[in-house]
Write a protein that holds these residues in place. Sequence first.
Motif, PDB file in Angstrom:
ATOM      1  N   ARG A 155      37.057  64.236 -31.534  1.00 32.50           N
ATOM      2  CA  ARG A 155      36.412  63.297 -30.620  1.00 32.50           C
ATOM      3  C   ARG A 155      36.001  62.022 -31.352  1.00 32.50           C
ATOM      4  NH1 ARG A 155      34.241  68.133 -29.021  1.00 32.50           N
ATOM      5  NH2 ARG A 155      32.258  67.777 -30.116  1.00 32.50           N
ATOM      6  N   ARG A 156      35.458  62.177 -32.541  1.00 36.13           N
ATOM      7  CA  ARG A 156      35.059  60.994 -33.326  1.00 36.13           C
ATOM      8  C   ARG A 156      36.277  60.181 -33.773  1.00 36.13           C
ATOM      9  NH1 ARG A 156      31.019  64.638 -34.304  1.00 36.13           N
ATOM     10  NH2 ARG A 156      28.888  63.795 -34.348  1.00 36.13           N
ATOM     11  N   ALA A 157      37.343  60.880 -34.183  1.00 32.82           N
ATOM     12  CA  ALA A 157      38.533  60.185 -34.656  1.00 32.82           C
ATOM     13  C   ALA A 157      39.172  59.350 -33.552  1.00 32.82           C
ATOM     14  CB  ALA A 157      39.539  61.196 -35.196  1.00 32.82           C
ATOM     15  N   LEU A 158      39.233  59.892 -32.327  1.00 31.37           N
ATOM     16  CA  LEU A 158      39.820  59.152 -31.217  1.00 31.37           C
ATOM     17  C   LEU A 158      39.003  57.918 -30.862  1.00 31.37           C
ATOM     18  CD1 LEU A 158      41.005  62.012 -28.819  1.00 31.37           C
ATOM     19  CD2 LEU A 158      42.429  60.426 -30.083  1.00 31.37           C
ATOM     20  N   ARG A 159      37.680  57.972 -31.089  1.00 29.14           N
ATOM     21  CA  ARG A 159      36.836  56.813 -30.792  1.00 29.14           C
ATOM     22  C   ARG A 159      36.907  55.758 -31.889  1.00 29.14           C
ATOM     23  NH1 ARG A 159      33.096  60.711 -28.640  1.00 29.14           N
ATOM     24  NH2 ARG A 159      32.017  60.809 -30.653  1.00 29.14           N
ATOM     25  N   LEU A 160      37.050  56.170 -33.165  1.00 28.01           N
ATOM     26  CA  LEU A 160      36.914  55.251 -34.287  1.00 28.01           C
ATOM     27  C   LEU A 160      38.235  54.734 -34.839  1.00 28.01           C
ATOM     28  CD1 LEU A 160      34.077  57.145 -36.218  1.00 28.01           C
ATOM     29  CD2 LEU A 160      33.835  55.187 -34.676  1.00 28.01           C
ATOM     30  N   LEU A 161      39.287  55.560 -34.816  1.00 28.91           N
ATOM     31  CA  LEU A 161      40.557  55.143 -35.399  1.00 28.91           C
ATOM     32  C   LEU A 161      41.276  54.137 -34.510  1.00 28.91           C
ATOM     33  CD1 LEU A 161      41.910  58.574 -36.710  1.00 28.91           C
ATOM     34  CD2 LEU A 161      40.938  56.708 -38.051  1.00 28.91           C
ATOM     35  N   PRO A 162      42.060  53.232 -35.101  1.00 26.52           N
ATOM     36  CA  PRO A 162      42.781  52.232 -34.299  1.00 26.52           C
ATOM     37  C   PRO A 162      43.817  52.873 -33.393  1.00 26.52           C
ATOM     38  CG  PRO A 162      43.489  52.177 -36.593  1.00 26.52           C
ATOM     39  CD  PRO A 162      42.297  53.066 -36.550  1.00 26.52           C
TER      40      PRO A 162
END
Length: 460
Positions: free
Chosen positions: A415-422
């Motif tokens: 969930r965090r990766a989908l929000r933060l990664l380009p």
Amino acid sequence: MSYLTHASRAEAFNLDHERTSWHDETLWFVRQKRDKAVYAVPEFQELRNLASAIKDHTLSRLDEYLAQFEAAAQTNGVRVHWAADAAEHNAIVLDIIRARGATRVVKSKSMLTEECHLNPYLIKEGIEVIDTDLGERIIQMRDEPPSHIVLPAIHLKKEDVGATFFKHLGTAEGLTDPQQLTEAARQHLRAKFLAGEVALTGVNFAIAETGSVVVCTNEGNADLGVSLAPVHVASMGIEKLIPRLSDLGVFTRLLARSATGQPVTTYTSHYTKPMPGREMHIIIVDNERTQQLGRPDFRASLKCIRCGACMNTCPVYRRSGGHSYDFTVPGPIGSILSPNIDLKKHSTLPFASTLCGSCTDVCPVKIDIHVQLYKWRQIVSEANHLPTAKKIGLKFMGRLLASPTAFKLSGSFGRRALRLLPYGLTHNQTVNAWAIARELPEPPQQSFREWFAQQPQPAT
């Protein structure tokens, strides 16, 4: 030996985006016709139950009904032959043709003879074989296999047919009018019918009680071929049997409605005995069917009446095309039958499914298709026929899902990766094949586990 996977063949079909969408929409239109025809029959589900029970009963006593059928057919003056496999079937057909001194054969649609690769075998032996079903004749001219068991040329547009007829029949270049193309085919085939010395047909149903075979067509080509030629050869798989003539009405009410949305096929022809001075032969073929009969998890696949309804509804088949399956019978039911013939070659086909269950829902004889596909996946895995990447991925996911702690941490990280990664990284098509034609969902702020922990707990 390495084989092309279903995915790689489907990828080639999908390169033509316009054709892929047209193929999808056309088959869905046929599925909708099926639904309208079904809803018009209040007792349709009862018919499905009855047909399924008749087929279950027949398969449970197949040896008895085969013997009964043979005896009845022989009493009618029909010559009955038994073929253990495709090679034996083809040799029997050739012997019958040569015994008559014939060289010209007219053939109506038969998926069994396609399965046995009869056409190239006979042509190699110097026999002219003409498919008389319009769709089959088109793909025969193009040297292609059928892509659907009921609509063999469904992958072609009228422009493709026009180009084929221009090349082989000498029609006007650029002709695309369906009526004119059909008339050209009619004139071409009429001469072939008149010259035919042996007529080959498939068998939709074989009736043990009477020794008769029943052939269902919409074009009447089987009837014309059999009426004109002095020899009729009918090829049938052992699973085509039903016990009694009174059972036939159940299946004829199901077949056309499930296949094309028609109340009944235009021609439902019964062949019981040869006309005076003529010959009738029936070839009963096994070709690995008894092996499938001996598999309890897959025995029900032999109940199939070849209506094609599972193909018309399958989202994978509709967008991958019948040729991507590299098997005579494509689609969901073909993905069950093919591993029985060659597990390694067809190991990817049980995975060519979403397991949505739509195929099972529309099957007129209630075969549990999606369940059998899932069971084949397990067998493919146990036989070590999975691609390396899939094997590693499944092992990793199995361990991840078996650990509540690892599952919780991976969800939080995702969930965090989908929000933060380009976007270009999360939707990179090399890394994430899902993103080729789909948008990823918006990641939630918290998991269900976290949300549930925040809710007031009931007093105990």
